[in-house]
Motif scaffolding. Structure first.
Motif, mmCIF file in Angstrom:
data_model
loop_
_atom_site.group_PDB
_atom_site.id
_atom_site.type_symbol
_atom_site.label_atom_id
_atom_site.label_comp_id
_atom_site.label_asym_id
_atom_site.label_seq_id
_atom_site.Cartn_x
_atom_site.Cartn_y
_atom_site.Cartn_z
ATOM 1 N N VAL A 51 -5.608 66.604 51.048
ATOM 2 C CA VAL A 51 -5.667 66.637 49.585
ATOM 3 C C VAL A 51 -5.428 68.058 49.091
ATOM 4 O O VAL A 51 -4.706 68.290 48.107
ATOM 5 N N GLY A 52 -6.033 69.054 49.784
ATOM 6 C CA GLY A 52 -5.817 70.444 49.393
ATOM 7 C C GLY A 52 -4.368 70.868 49.530
ATOM 8 O O GLY A 52 -3.827 71.581 48.679
ATOM 9 N N VAL A 53 -3.703 70.411 50.608
ATOM 10 C CA VAL A 53 -2.295 70.731 50.798
ATOM 11 C C VAL A 53 -1.449 70.133 49.687
ATOM 12 O O VAL A 53 -0.536 70.778 49.150
ATOM 13 N N LEU A 54 -1.739 68.888 49.303
ATOM 14 C CA LEU A 54 -1.010 68.261 48.206
ATOM 15 C C LEU A 54 -1.214 69.010 46.905
ATOM 16 O O LEU A 54 -0.280 69.169 46.109
ATOM 17 N N ALA A 55 -2.436 69.483 46.666
ATOM 18 C CA ALA A 55 -2.708 70.242 45.448
ATOM 19 C C ALA A 55 -1.898 71.534 45.426
ATOM 20 O O ALA A 55 -1.319 71.913 44.399
ATOM 21 N N TRP A 60 2.811 74.749 43.571
ATOM 22 C CA TRP A 60 4.038 75.412 44.001
ATOM 23 C C TRP A 60 5.240 74.860 43.253
ATOM 24 O O TRP A 60 6.139 75.602 42.854
ATOM 25 N N GLN A 61 5.267 73.540 43.059
ATOM 26 C CA GLN A 61 6.382 72.934 42.340
ATOM 27 C C GLN A 61 6.437 73.445 40.907
ATOM 28 O O GLN A 61 7.528 73.682 40.370
ATOM 29 N N TYR A 62 5.304 73.620 40.271
ATOM 30 C CA TYR A 62 5.292 74.108 38.890
ATOM 31 C C TYR A 62 5.905 75.508 38.807
ATOM 32 O O TYR A 62 6.718 75.797 37.924
ATOM 33 N N PHE A 63 5.547 76.399 39.738
ATOM 34 C CA PHE A 63 6.005 77.778 39.669
ATOM 35 C C PHE A 63 7.459 77.943 40.104
ATOM 36 O O PHE A 63 8.089 78.952 39.776
ATOM 37 N N THR A 64 8.006 76.990 40.841
ATOM 38 C CA THR A 64 9.376 77.148 41.357
ATOM 39 C C THR A 64 10.395 76.255 40.662
ATOM 40 O O THR A 64 11.582 76.328 40.976
ATOM 41 N N PHE A 65 9.984 75.407 39.731
ATOM 42 C CA PHE A 65 10.895 74.475 39.062
ATOM 43 C C PHE A 65 11.363 75.096 37.752
ATOM 44 O O PHE A 65 10.563 75.548 36.938
ATOM 45 N N ARG A 66 12.678 75.110 37.545
ATOM 46 C CA ARG A 66 13.277 75.583 36.297
ATOM 47 C C ARG A 66 14.385 74.617 35.892
ATOM 48 O O ARG A 66 15.024 73.985 36.736
ATOM 49 N N TYR A 67 14.629 74.532 34.606
ATOM 50 C CA TYR A 67 15.767 73.752 34.135
ATOM 51 C C TYR A 67 16.338 74.422 32.900
ATOM 52 O O TYR A 67 15.640 75.147 32.179
ATOM 53 N N GLY A 68 17.607 74.207 32.693
ATOM 54 C CA GLY A 68 18.286 74.802 31.555
ATOM 55 C C GLY A 68 19.597 74.102 31.292
ATOM 56 O O GLY A 68 19.983 73.156 31.988
ATOM 57 N N VAL A 69 20.303 74.553 30.277
ATOM 58 C CA VAL A 69 21.570 73.947 29.865
ATOM 59 C C VAL A 69 22.643 75.018 29.879
ATOM 60 O O VAL A 69 22.441 76.132 29.367
ATOM 61 N N ALA A 70 23.775 74.708 30.506
ATOM 62 C CA ALA A 70 24.938 75.587 30.493
ATOM 63 C C ALA A 70 26.144 74.750 30.092
ATOM 64 O O ALA A 70 26.644 73.937 30.872
ATOM 65 N N GLY A 71 26.602 74.910 28.848
ATOM 66 C CA GLY A 71 27.747 74.145 28.371
ATOM 67 C C GLY A 71 27.440 72.667 28.292
ATOM 68 O O GLY A 71 26.539 72.239 27.579
ATOM 69 N N ASP A 72 28.177 71.872 29.076
ATOM 70 C CA ASP A 72 28.011 70.415 29.038
ATOM 71 C C ASP A 72 27.288 69.900 30.273
ATOM 72 O O ASP A 72 27.502 68.764 30.689
ATOM 73 N N ALA A 73 26.439 70.727 30.877
ATOM 74 C CA ALA A 73 25.727 70.317 32.087
ATOM 75 C C ALA A 73 24.280 70.793 32.035
ATOM 76 O O ALA A 73 23.955 71.795 31.385
ATOM 77 N N LEU A 74 23.448 70.059 32.727
ATOM 78 C CA LEU A 74 22.045 70.425 32.890
ATOM 79 C C LEU A 74 21.876 71.070 34.262
ATOM 80 O O LEU A 74 22.370 70.558 35.263
#
Length: 492
Positions: A46-50, A55-69
């Motif tokens: 459970v601790g490893v999953l937490a 980790w996913q929160y700190f390493t996930f990014r998203y953005g828009v460039a032109g006509d693509a995500l």
């Protein structure tokens, strides 16, 4: 270009989603554990999953460039995924009760093929989720002037038009006609069987002892037993209908169908809210359904097939344009969404009425087999299977009388059913394949069947096929549709 993160509480929702499959063992450990330290080892997992969720929160990014995500993940092992907006066919927003408490939503961007969504974001603020949906709707166009640093500043969208909104009484009618209470009963039986395989049989045996003991002490005869059985059947039907109404209330409360430009959006749900949208050109086929209860209440339902990822079809894809509505409302929606198809003016061509015996023939061996088995076990009672042959013959005649097809320059449609009636149709441009099939019986009778395939079809939908046509007529229709498809560009 500015990139954005997930919501600061996204790690909690990711953790809960990962722990869902371990909930029962963990609860059993906490409730029935004996205090042995060895029993605490699963808590390390459970601790490893937490930690992985944070980790996913700190390493996930998203953005828009032109006509693509752009979706960027990972720190040590990085990945960058570029998703053209033209590839995204459906945007699904989910809000559970916990999502609504925190004001967030889970977003899935789905395409026509593949097993998984193109992108899955757990979780975004509701404002960011709606802005992302609007960006997808406009193919990621960013204002040409001004500061484009904030990718979620969406430009003015065309005003949405409400095509259908179900009030509370219509949602309850949907529960009456859908008979979804069987789902609740099935889930309850499955849950009880997990505790003890003999729990349900023991309950039924105990109930039978009480009932028959009471009946025996009061010298019940055949009429009393028949009345009791009818009463129990009526009670069971009533309970199932009440459960169906409750389930429809949870799933379809506030159902609203809106149109913005050429995109349809459906929003529904009481505790958990679902919001899904898809372009009208992604709709592949249509199914209009009218069961016995529908006819009693003067209602129908209108469903569509959309081209989405395979594992997303049932739950999150845009499937129901009108879960329940009057026939006039369904016809109005079809006319509005397919303005060039002339749905109201279809010239229906019946199949040959003499083909009824071919609908009846498949039931003969099954009825004979049941009669033989019952007769071998219970003697003369096996003869009770014979009246079913007569009933199935009557039903086959009625099906053949009502079956028909219609074809014009824009649309191909078939209809069928008797007790439960249906209409299945698709734009000719959306057909993926047109095939002519002749079985040995077809060759004997001089007939053929025309199969029309579309993308996104579900196994539960009626097949889009024209059966028992004279072979010459079937070949001529096949040639016409093939030439029409060859002259027009394929649209998704």
């Amino acid at each position: 270009m500015a990139e954005r993160r997930l919501h600061p509480m996204s790690w909690l929702f990711v953790l809960l989603a990962q722990l869902r499959q371990f909930v029962v063992p963990l609860v059993a450990l906490l409730v029935f554990g004996r205090g042995d330290r060895n029993e605490l080892w699963p808590l390390i997992g459970v601790g490893v999953l937490a930690l992985s969720s944070v980790w996913q929160y700190f390493t996930f990014r998203y953005g828009v460039a032109g006509d693509a995500l752009l979706v960027r993940k990972g720190l040590l092992e990085r990945s960058l995924r570029v998703i053209p907006f033209a590839r995204i066919h459906n945007v699904a927003l989910q809000q559970s009760l916990l999502h609504r408490v925190f004001g967030v939503a889970e977003v899935r961007l789905e395409s026509a093929g593949g097993k998984k969504p193109e992108a899955e974001m757990r979780v975004l603020t509701l404002a960011d989720a709606l802005a992302l949906e609007q960006l997808v709707r406009h193919r990621g166009q960013v204002p040409a002037a001004g500061n484009t640093g904030d990718i979620m500043v969406a430009h003015a969208a065309p005003e949405a038009t409400t095509l259908l909104q179900l009030p509370l009484d219509e949602v309850l009618r949907h529960g009456l006609v859908s008979n979804r209470g069987l789902i609740v009963v099935g889930a309850g039986v499955a849950g009880l069987s997990q505790f003890s395989p003999r729990l349900l049989p023991n309950l039924f045996e105990r109930w039978g002892e009480v009932v028959f003991g009471y009946a025996g002490s009061h010298d019940f005869g055949v009429p009393e037993y028949a009345l009791a059985a009818a009463s129990l059947a009526a009670l069971a039907v009533g309970v199932l209908r009440v459960l169906s109404m409750l389930l429809s209330l949870l799933q379809y409360y506030g159902f609203t169908l809106r149109e913005s430009g050429r995109r349809l959006t459906v929003e529904r749900g009481l505790l958990a809210r679902w919001r899904t949208s898809a372009s009208r050109r992604r709709i592949q086929a249509w199914t209009l359904h009218e069961g016995v209860m529908h006819r009693l209440l003067r209602r129908r339902s209108l469903h569509v097939d959309t081209a989405v990822a395979e594992d997303q079809q049932q739950q999150r894809a845009l499937r129901e344009v009108a879960p329940i509505a009057t026939p006039e409302t369904c016809d109005r929606l079809i006319t509005h969404l397919l303005p060039n198809a002339d749905w109201a003016g279809q010239a229906w061509q019946p199949i040959p009425a003499r083909s009824w015996w071919r609908l009846w023939l498949p039931s003969v061996p099954w009825v004979a087999l049941v009669g033989v088995v019952v007769g071998w076990r219970f003697g003369a009672w096996g003869l009770l299977a014979l009246p079913w042959l007569g009933w199935s013959a009557i039903a086959a005649r009625q099906h053949a009388r009502r079956a028909a097809y219609a074809v014009n320059d824009q649309l191909v449609a078939v209809r069928g059913g008797w007790w439960s009636r249906w209409w299945r149709f698709a734009e000719i441009d959306k057909l993926q394949a047109v095939s002519l099939r002749l079985s040995p019986l077809d060759r004997r009778c001089g007939t053929a069947t025309l199969w029309l395939d579309t993308a996104g079809a579900t196994p539960m939908a009626p097949p889009l096929r024209i059966r028992f046509l004279p072979e010459a007529e079937a070949r001529a229709l096949h040639e016409t549709l093939t030439v029409t498809l060859a002259r027009r560009p394929l649209r998704w």
